[in-house]
Write an enzyme that holds these catalytic residues in place. Structure first.
Site, PDB file in Angstrom:
ATOM      1  N   GLU A   1      -7.689  -8.655  -4.727  1.00 44.71           N
ATOM      2  CA  GLU A   1      -6.793  -8.584  -3.577  1.00 44.71           C
ATOM      3  C   GLU A   1      -7.498  -8.074  -2.326  1.00 44.71           C
ATOM      4  O   GLU A   1      -8.361  -7.207  -2.407  1.00 44.71           O
ATOM      5  CB  GLU A   1      -5.650  -7.607  -3.877  1.00 44.71           C
TER       6      GLU A   1
ATOM      7  N   CYS B   1      -8.703  -4.468   4.234  1.00 45.56           N
ATOM      8  CA  CYS B   1      -8.873  -3.611   3.049  1.00 45.56           C
ATOM      9  C   CYS B   1      -9.443  -4.469   1.927  1.00 45.56           C
ATOM     10  O   CYS B   1      -8.817  -5.425   1.479  1.00 45.56           O
ATOM     11  CB  CYS B   1      -7.520  -3.020   2.681  1.00 45.56           C
TER      12      CYS B   1
ATOM     13  N   CYS C   1     -10.614  -1.642 -12.748  1.00 43.80           N
ATOM     14  CA  CYS C   1     -11.289  -0.365 -12.460  1.00 43.80           C
ATOM     15  C   CYS C   1     -11.524   0.351 -13.783  1.00 43.80           C
ATOM     16  O   CYS C   1     -10.697   0.265 -14.685  1.00 43.80           O
ATOM     17  CB  CYS C   1     -10.395   0.487 -11.547  1.00 43.80           C
TER      18      CYS C   1
ATOM     19  N   CYS D   1      -1.927   4.894 -10.099  1.00 44.45           N
ATOM     20  CA  CYS D   1      -2.496   3.697  -9.480  1.00 44.45           C
ATOM     21  C   CYS D   1      -2.311   2.496 -10.387  1.00 44.45           C
ATOM     22  O   CYS D   1      -2.634   2.544 -11.576  1.00 44.45           O
ATOM     23  CB  CYS D   1      -3.986   3.913  -9.204  1.00 44.45           C
TER      24      CYS D   1
ATOM     25  N   GLY E   1     -10.597  -1.187  -7.384  1.00 45.79           N
ATOM     26  CA  GLY E   1     -11.902  -0.782  -7.881  1.00 45.79           C
ATOM     27  C   GLY E   1     -12.470   0.456  -7.215  1.00 45.79           C
ATOM     28  O   GLY E   1     -11.977   0.930  -6.205  1.00 45.79           O
ATOM     29  N   GLU E   2     -13.518   0.987  -7.838  1.00 43.75           N
ATOM     30  CA  GLU E   2     -14.196   2.175  -7.329  1.00 43.75           C
ATOM     31  C   GLU E   2     -15.532   1.728  -6.729  1.00 43.75           C
ATOM     32  O   GLU E   2     -16.472   1.386  -7.460  1.00 43.75           O
ATOM     33  CB  GLU E   2     -14.398   3.182  -8.482  1.00 43.75           C
TER      34      GLU E   2
ATOM     35  N   SER F   1     -13.786   4.416   0.427  1.00 44.24           N
ATOM     36  CA  SER F   1     -12.916   5.384  -0.255  1.00 44.24           C
ATOM     37  C   SER F   1     -13.369   5.562  -1.697  1.00 44.24           C
ATOM     38  O   SER F   1     -13.555   4.594  -2.428  1.00 44.24           O
ATOM     39  CB  SER F   1     -11.475   4.858  -0.230  1.00 44.24           C
TER      40      SER F   1
ATOM     41  N   LEU G   1      -8.269  12.765  -2.929  1.00 48.13           N
ATOM     42  CA  LEU G   1      -8.174  14.107  -3.509  1.00 48.13           C
ATOM     43  C   LEU G   1      -6.932  14.237  -4.396  1.00 48.13           C
ATOM     44  O   LEU G   1      -7.059  14.509  -5.592  1.00 48.13           O
ATOM     45  CB  LEU G   1      -8.177  15.138  -2.371  1.00 48.13           C
ATOM     46  N   HIS G   2      -5.778  14.104  -3.824  1.00 47.97           N
ATOM     47  CA  HIS G   2      -4.494  14.027  -4.541  1.00 47.97           C
ATOM     48  C   HIS G   2      -4.054  15.292  -5.275  1.00 47.97           C
ATOM     49  O   HIS G   2      -2.914  15.369  -5.737  1.00 47.97           O
ATOM     50  CB  HIS G   2      -4.442  12.860  -5.536  1.00 47.97           C
TER      51      HIS G   2
ATOM     52  N   ASN H   1       3.535   4.733  -3.631  1.00 43.89           N
ATOM     53  CA  ASN H   1       4.091   3.389  -3.638  1.00 43.89           C
ATOM     54  C   ASN H   1       4.396   3.036  -5.103  1.00 43.89           C
ATOM     55  O   ASN H   1       3.481   2.776  -5.874  1.00 43.89           O
ATOM     56  CB  ASN H   1       3.049   2.443  -3.038  1.00 43.89           C
TER      57      ASN H   1
ATOM     58  N   CYS I   1      -1.654  -1.232  -4.623  1.00 45.10           N
ATOM     59  CA  CYS I   1      -2.948  -1.796  -4.972  1.00 45.10           C
ATOM     60  C   CYS I   1      -2.986  -2.321  -6.405  1.00 45.10           C
ATOM     61  O   CYS I   1      -2.602  -1.641  -7.333  1.00 45.10           O
ATOM     62  CB  CYS I   1      -3.972  -0.682  -4.748  1.00 45.10           C
TER      63      CYS I   1
HETATM   64  N1  SAH Z   1     -11.110   3.644  -6.066  1.00 42.97           N
HETATM   65  C1  SAH Z   1     -11.121   4.129  -4.733  1.00 42.97           C
HETATM   66  C2  SAH Z   1     -10.617   3.133  -3.702  1.00 42.97           C
HETATM   67  C3  SAH Z   1      -9.440   2.293  -4.074  1.00 42.97           C
HETATM   68  S1  SAH Z   1      -7.876   3.106  -4.224  1.00 42.97           S
HETATM   69  C4  SAH Z   1     -10.333   5.417  -4.640  1.00 42.97           C
HETATM   70  O1  SAH Z   1      -9.665   5.772  -5.595  1.00 42.97           O
HETATM   71  O2  SAH Z   1     -10.429   6.067  -3.603  1.00 42.97           O
HETATM   72  C5  SAH Z   1      -7.448   3.384  -2.512  1.00 42.97           C
HETATM   73  C6  SAH Z   1      -6.419   4.499  -2.292  1.00 42.97           C
HETATM   74  O3  SAH Z   1      -5.103   4.094  -2.696  1.00 42.97           O
HETATM   75  C7  SAH Z   1      -6.738   5.748  -3.081  1.00 42.97           C
HETATM   76  O4  SAH Z   1      -6.615   6.896  -2.295  1.00 42.97           O
HETATM   77  C8  SAH Z   1      -5.683   5.704  -4.141  1.00 42.97           C
HETATM   78  O5  SAH Z   1      -5.499   6.966  -4.668  1.00 42.97           O
HETATM   79  C9  SAH Z   1      -4.497   5.152  -3.413  1.00 42.97           C
HETATM   80  N2  SAH Z   1      -3.444   4.647  -4.273  1.00 42.97           N
HETATM   81  C10 SAH Z   1      -3.584   4.002  -5.443  1.00 42.97           C
HETATM   82  N3  SAH Z   1      -2.375   3.681  -5.963  1.00 42.97           N
HETATM   83  C11 SAH Z   1      -1.439   4.129  -5.100  1.00 42.97           C
HETATM   84  C12 SAH Z   1       0.002   4.097  -5.077  1.00 42.97           C
HETATM   85  N4  SAH Z   1       0.688   3.535  -6.055  1.00 42.97           N
HETATM   86  N5  SAH Z   1       0.618   4.670  -4.024  1.00 42.97           N
HETATM   87  C13 SAH Z   1      -0.077   5.218  -3.011  1.00 42.97           C
HETATM   88  N6  SAH Z   1      -1.438   5.266  -2.980  1.00 42.97           N
HETATM   89  C14 SAH Z   1      -2.109   4.747  -4.011  1.00 42.97           C
HETATM   90 FE1  SF4 Z   2      -9.553   3.105  -9.639  1.00 44.11          FE
HETATM   91 FE2  SF4 Z   2      -9.103   4.124  -7.167  1.00 44.11          FE
HETATM   92 FE3  SF4 Z   2      -7.066   3.195  -8.683  1.00 44.11          FE
HETATM   93 FE4  SF4 Z   2      -8.300   5.450  -9.370  1.00 44.11          FE
HETATM   94  S1  SF4 Z   2      -7.109   5.095  -7.486  1.00 44.11           S
HETATM   95  S2  SF4 Z   2      -7.737   3.775 -10.765  1.00 44.11           S
HETATM   96  S3  SF4 Z   2     -10.411   4.993  -8.798  1.00 44.11           S
HETATM   97  S4  SF4 Z   2      -8.759   1.990  -7.855  1.00 44.11           S
END
Ligand code: SAH
Ligand code: SF4
Length: 401
Positions: free
Chosen positions: A126, A141, A148, A155, A205-206, A237, A260-261, A336, A379
């Site tokens: 995507e 994006c 991942c 996520c 993905g990371e 990110s 961070l979260h 989300n 995502c």
């Molecule tokens: N893997 C990398 C980049 C992709 S995720 C990372 O984790 O940073 C991009 C961002 O979207 C991250 O901050 C992730 O925590 C956030 N994210 C993933 N799922 C989400 C959701 N359901 N609601 C809000 N943010 C989310």
């Molecule tokens: Fe992978 Fe980023 Fe989703 Fe974590 S938030 S599962 S590192 S894509």
């Protein structure tokens, strides 16, 4: 007694080598098509130079081809008007200028556009275009992997296993195909595209677990004679792959966003399981080492707001303590939800209270309005939905429905 510094550095280097070797196991199939032609997109400048030399052409052709492919965005050798017909034909016999196929393109009410791209082996990822109305520009994006390896609890991509890394051609190709869709290449008069002039590596993905391909793609995107985005217009990110953060800072110097979260290890271990390997203290130390961080180029901390989980006032204060002294900003992302997710978004009042505490401590803390809710912008969700609709058979080694 603590280990001497040089031992610690050796350990980090060994860790980096291990991460890179592991990630190479997931590399994409080769750039070669069944008819033997190769994709020009995704070759580094040095690789293109070697290809040009191999067909007996002088070095200045590299610059010309690069300009047509990455500055003008042409996909056809016939349109390279500064190159004579016989050479155009010679190039077309050996190369293609590839783009991923568009499987789906959906535009949300807020004009966020989400693409699902399919690559040559049928894998999909995507890409989202997020307009910024105030600035008359927007961000693309981009995904770095199909699936991942990490499994962050909130996520959706985390529910998919890693199928493979995306190659440099596929990473650059997402941006180029998005520009195609918006007609965003320089006009013959040479006006520079503005709408699609920022990249955020925040898709599936990371990126730091696919560092080699991501770095190669970003070097292509930053090359002045092509797309020419400055490193300030690119944000990577990461969920916190500490050893690769150093490498990314030293070699690419793009902006850094850290997911961070959570502000305590026990909770972060649960939400972002990578924390068990690289805990908060190590992550924050890597942020402090990140080169180029300044007030003009702050590190972004992403913080997804989960109701009753990580959104208390005490946590806001702890967050401020963690980032104290760092040029930082905090993006508060309302969770989300997706079908089957176990969390709920924090209430508006909670988010506002949290934001105020962070703000009052001197850090910008914008609440990122969720974009494109009506088109499943969580995502990783579009890929799953699309596979379900088409009833794609589940192959061994890929994720279940
Ligand atoms: N893997 C990398 C980049 C992709 S995720 C990372 O984790 O940073 C991009 C961002 O979207 C991250 O901050 C992730 O925590 C956030 N994210 C993933 N799922 C989400 C959701 N359901 N609601 C809000 N943010 C989310
Ligand atoms: Fe992978 Fe980023 Fe989703 Fe974590 S938030 S599962 S590192 S894509």
């Amino acid at each position: 007694m603590s280990a001497p510094v040089s031992d610690a550095l050796d350990l980090t280097e060994a860790e980096r080598t291990r991460v890179l070797a592991k990630s190479a196991l997931f590399d994409p199939p080769s750039l070669e098509l069944p008819d033997g032609r190769r994709d020009i997109v995704g070759l580094s400048r040095e690789e293109l130079a070697a290809e040009v030399a191999a067909i007996g052409e002088p070095a200045f052709r590299v610059k010309q081809i690069w300009h047509w492919v990455y500055h003008q965005g042409v996909t056809d050798f016939d349109r390279m008007s500064s190159i004579a017909r016989p050479l155009q034909r010679k190039l077309a016999e050996r190369f293609v200028i590839g783009r991923p196929d568009i499987v789906l393109a959906q535009t949300s009410e807020d004009e966020t556009r989400k693409f699902l791209f399919r690559f040559r082996d049928g894998q999909e990822a995507e890409t989202v275009y997020i307009p910024d109305r105030e600035e008359d520009r927007g961000a693309v994006c981009i995904s770095s992997q199909v699936g991942c390896t990490l499994s962050c609890r909130f996520c959706h991509t985390g529910t998919q296993t890693l199928v493979r890394n995306l190659g440099s051609a596929e990473i650059v190709g997402q941006f180029m195909a998005a520009r195609d869709a918006y007609g965003e290449w320089p006009s013959p008069k040479g006006e520079t595209p503005r709408l699609l002039s920022t990249i955020v590596l925040m898709g599936m993905g990371e990126p730091l677990y696919n560092y080699a391909n991501v770095a190669k793609a970003m070097r292509i995107v930053m090359d002045h004679e092509g797309i020419g985005l400055s490193r300030r217009r690119i944000t990577l990110s990461t969920s916190g792959v500490v050893p690769m953060m150093d490498r990314c800072g030293a070699e690419l110097g793009v902006n850094l966003a850290v997911s961070l979260h959570a502000v305590r290890d026990d909770l972060r271990d649960e939400l972002v399981p990578l924390n068990r390997k690289y805990p908060i203290a190590e992550l924050m130390a890597a942020c402090r080492r990140y080169p180029g961080a300044s007030n003009a180029r702050r590190i972004t901390f992403e913080y997804v707001m989960l109701r009753g989980i990580n959104d208390s006032e005490a946590e806001a204060r702890e967050l401020v303590r963690l980032i104290a002294g760092l040029p930082a900003k905090v993006n508060l992302i309302p969770f989300n939800p997706w079908p089957g997710s176990r969390y709920e978004p924090s209430t508006r009042t909670t988010v506002e209270r949290f934001a105020k505490l962070v703000n009052d401590a001197g850090f910008s803390a914008p609440v990122r309005t969720p974009r494109g809710r009506d088109i499943l912008a969580a995502c990783g969700q579009l890929r799953t939905e699309s596979r379900r609709e088409r009833r794609v058979p589940v192959l061994p080694g890929t994720e279940g429905p």
